[in-house]
Design a protein around this motif. Structure first.
Motif, short mmCIF file in Angstrom:
data_model
loop_
_atom_site.label_atom_id
_atom_site.label_comp_id
_atom_site.label_asym_id
_atom_site.label_seq_id
_atom_site.Cartn_x
_atom_site.Cartn_y
_atom_site.Cartn_z
N ILE A 1 -0.58 1.38 2.66
CA ILE A 1 -1.27 1.69 1.49
C ILE A 1 -1.90 2.71 1.42
CG2 ILE A 1 -3.20 0.78 0.14
CD1 ILE A 1 -2.41 -2.13 0.86
N ARG B 1 -1.45 6.52 -0.62
CA ARG B 1 -2.50 7.44 -1.04
C ARG B 1 -2.55 8.81 -0.73
NH1 ARG B 1 -7.13 8.88 2.34
NH2 ARG B 1 -8.75 10.09 0.69
N ILE C 1 0.34 10.74 -2.49
CA ILE C 1 -0.08 10.94 -3.98
C ILE C 1 -0.43 12.23 -3.88
CG2 ILE C 1 -1.44 10.28 -5.86
CD1 ILE C 1 -0.68 7.46 -5.43
N ARG D 1 0.40 15.79 -5.57
CA ARG D 1 -0.72 16.25 -6.92
C ARG D 1 -1.19 17.56 -6.34
NH1 ARG D 1 -2.66 10.72 -8.92
NH2 ARG D 1 -0.71 10.08 -9.74
N LEU E 1 -6.51 10.54 -6.99
CA LEU E 1 -5.79 9.50 -7.39
C LEU E 1 -6.35 9.31 -9.07
CD1 LEU E 1 -6.01 6.61 -4.70
CD2 LEU E 1 -4.38 8.47 -5.02
N GLU F 1 -5.28 3.90 -9.92
CA GLU F 1 -4.85 4.03 -8.53
C GLU F 1 -5.88 3.66 -7.56
OE1 GLU F 1 -1.03 7.36 -9.04
OE2 GLU F 1 -3.11 7.76 -8.71
N ASN F 2 -7.20 4.12 -7.80
CA ASN F 2 -8.09 3.78 -6.95
C ASN F 2 -8.43 2.58 -6.88
OD1 ASN F 2 -9.93 6.17 -5.58
ND2 ASN F 2 -9.61 6.93 -7.45
N MET G 1 -5.81 0.45 -5.14
CA MET G 1 -5.77 0.58 -3.65
C MET G 1 -6.72 -0.16 -3.04
SD MET G 1 -6.28 4.04 -1.61
CE MET G 1 -7.88 4.29 -1.96
#
Lengths: 267, 344
Positions: free
Chosen positions: A13, A17, A20, A24, B92, B96-97, B100
């Motif tokens: 997980i 993160r 991503i 970005r 994020l 998404e935050n 997660m």
């Protein structure tokens, strides 16, 4: 859920993160790719003419060294990433959650490994353009990249300890980077170690970087007969040593980093 | 009623600075405790210990009946923490935050998604759900941070200065959200340097300074400790501020509290309405028409100043020159973050 399964679940997980973020904010990825390309071009066309390694085309000789240097330097991303998370307080959030204590570190080192993967692909293409070739077929090629990435992953765990100890992103950036210069240059990455002063040669031969580099040259067929390989055990069993070094580094620095993470506080 | 949070004899020292000095706390289930104190009083240190982030040098802590020092991982399953520095990921999106963090609370994928959507809706972030947090305003970030702490509807919630740095409107919004939370039965420990915030939200207040509890009780009980009335004047123009300050000083006979930023001047009104009339006459003669003028009953601000003011003076006479005495204090400073408090 067992501890290991939990660590992998939570680690993945955190990895997602981090990925991503690469997507970005690709700046770090771009700069970490430009640097090794610069090294390839500089060494191939600027220093390459001056450095003579008997028995081999220097561009062939060079690539294993630059690959190794690149994944070693790439580890500083781990230090920077962790220091960044610490200063932003998100590590406090993670530490207050019922998640594995290893997950943030596993996530960081894994996403940095994938970052390294991308950089190496670009670099490999660049190497092919300047004339580097793998002469051993697909298995040798894959084995070589396996050794390379295992080492990069191991280096990430050293960097994790540095990142957790650094008091700011800037410190992490310098501290994660600076020791890698002597470590990578005091090796067979760019020059045969027999050109060094005799007291320095054993240091360079036993340098883990030298084992990785020589291992890659062997696995990729970039070390023809007659090439100076240094001396002693490291010269004869580079692949074995390369694997051992990587495993040993992980075995020492992974528990160190996790112990440090448990106690770390936000600055 | 059972105690949801118990801390006994908490001590934490950083070098020569004693951040917590035998602090005791008890919060009954379903109630709100306001931990009130100036910068560097030890509020954040206390929350960090209760939320398993930091180990005390001495003392016992339990949360929801679980020993925090012996079973931190079990405590983490029943708490939500929203910190002073909004700890959400800039890169994020809001959704998404939350997703997660839900997953890291070990919620299943579907549940984490559902909760993320629910909370974004309730915290009025649904429209911004797909934007990266980077683009959020300060108030939105705090709401998201709080939402993250509430993903699992934890029975115990810690909020460390939830509204520091927010504009007044966002602050009111946060108060609504927090109040709603408490009505749903959670136990809440809230630190703040805003007295009105403790007044608004807390059932019980503990005032701490130099890591010690210096007063505790309900807002009313604390207010009763400070007798007397206060004169409060707010002016419209910067240019009038100084004249008002001088007039109040003249009538009240002491240096007033003057906050240039809010253009507010206040002082104890020794003679009640008499004081008000005297000042009003002076201002009238000077052609100044205040935005607001009046006599106020003691507020928590006064309690706070009285209590911490005295504590500070005692300290100076007792420990002048020592390292603890030299700790930087900003008194009632309402802006800025705890600079001396966190761990560095």
């Amino acid at each position: 859920m067992s501890q290991v399964a939990g660590a992998l679940h939570d680690g993945w997980i955190v990895t997602k993160r981090n990925l991503i973020k690469i997507k970005r904010v690709p700046d770090l990825l771009i700069f970490s790719t430009i640097q090794p390309i610069m090294f390839v071009l500089l060494f191939a066309y600027v220093f390459g003419g001056a450095i003579k390694v008997p028995g081999v085309n220097y561009k062939e000789y060079l690539m294993a060294g630059i690959f190794t240097q690149t994944v070693a330097f790439g580890s500083s991303l781990t230090a920077i990433g962790l220091a960044d998370d610490l200063t932003k307080g998100i590590v406090d959030r993670f530490r207050s959650l019922p998640m594995s204590r290893a997950a943030v570190l596993i996530g960081r080192t894994t996403s940095d490994l994938l970052n390294n993967l991308l950089v190496v692909v670009v670099m490999g293409l660049c190497g092919l353009l300047v004339g580097w070739r793998i002469h051993t077929g697909i298995l040798g090629a894959l084995a070589g990249f396996g050794v390379l990435f295992l080492f990069g992953y191991a280096m990430s765990w050293i960097a994790a300890v540095i990142g957790l100890a650094a008091r700011s992103v800037e410190v992490a950036q310098s501290a994660g980077f600076i020791w890698l210069f002597p470590m990578t240059f005091l090796s067979n990455a760019f020059i045969p170690t027999d050109t060094l002063p005799s007291w320095l040669q054993p240091v360079a031969d036993w340098n883990p970087i030298s084992s990785i580099v020589l291992g890659l040259r062997d696995l990729w067929g970039n070390a023809p007969e007659g090439l100076a390989r240094g001396s002693g055990f490291p010269a004869q069993h580079p692949v074995l040593l390369a694997a051992l070094w990587s495993v040993a580094i992980v075995a020492v620095f992974m528990p160190l980093a996790i112990a440090k993470y448990r106690r770390v506080s936000t600055r | 009623m059972a105690d949801a949070i118990v801390a006994e004899g908490l001590v934490k020292t950083y070098g020569s600075i004693r951040a917590l000095d035998h602090l005791d706390l008890k919060v009954s289930e379903g109630t709100v405790l306001g931990l009130l104190g100036p910068n560097g009083a030890g509020k954040t240190t206390c929350v960090r210990i209760l939320a398993t982030l930091l180990r005390p040098d001495a003392g016992r802590v339990s949360v929801a009946g679980i020993d925090v020092l012996a079973h931190p991982q079990r405590v983490r399953q029943v708490i939500g923490l929203s910190g002073q520095y909004a700890a959400v990921d800039d890169n994020l999106t809001g959704y998404e935050n939350l997703e997660m963090i839900g997953r890291l609370y070990q919620l299943g994928k579907a549940t984490a998604r559902r909760r993320a959507h629910e909370l974004l809706e309730r915290f009025e972030l649904a429209d911004a759900a797909k934007r990266t947090v980077k683009t959020y305003s300060g108030g939105m970030r705090r709401r998201l941070d709080l939402a993250a702490a509430l993903i699992t509807s934890p029975p115990v919630i810690f909020l460390d200065e939830p509204t520091t740095g927010l504009d007044p409107r966002s602050r009111l919004g946060m108060w609504d959200v927090i109040n709603e939370r408490v009505r749903s039965g959670s136990t809440l420990l809230l630190t703040t340097q805003y007295l009105e915030e403790a007044d608004q939200l807390a059932d019980e207040i503990v005032v701490i300074d130099h890591g010690r509890a210096i007063a505790r009780g309900t807002a009313n009980e604390l207010k009763r400790q400070v007798a007397g009335e206060r004169l409060e004047i707010t002016v419209a123009l910067d240019s009038e501020f100084e004249a008002v300050r001088a007039a109040v000083e003249k009538v009240c006979g002491e240096v007033p509290d003057a906050d240039h930023l809010t253009r507010r001047v206040g002082a104890p009104a020794g003679s009640g309405t008499r004081t008000l009339l005297d000042v009003a006459r002076l201002l009238d003669a000077a052609g100044i028409e205040p935005l607001d003028i009046g006599i106020r009953r003691a507020t928590l601000d006064d309690v706070f100043l009285t209590l911490t003011g005295q504590a500070a003076e005692e300290d100076e006479t007792k420990a002048s020159g020592s390292a603890t005495g030299s700790r930087q204090r900003t008194g009632r400073g309402k802006t800025g973050r705890d600079e001396t408090e966190g761990v560095r």
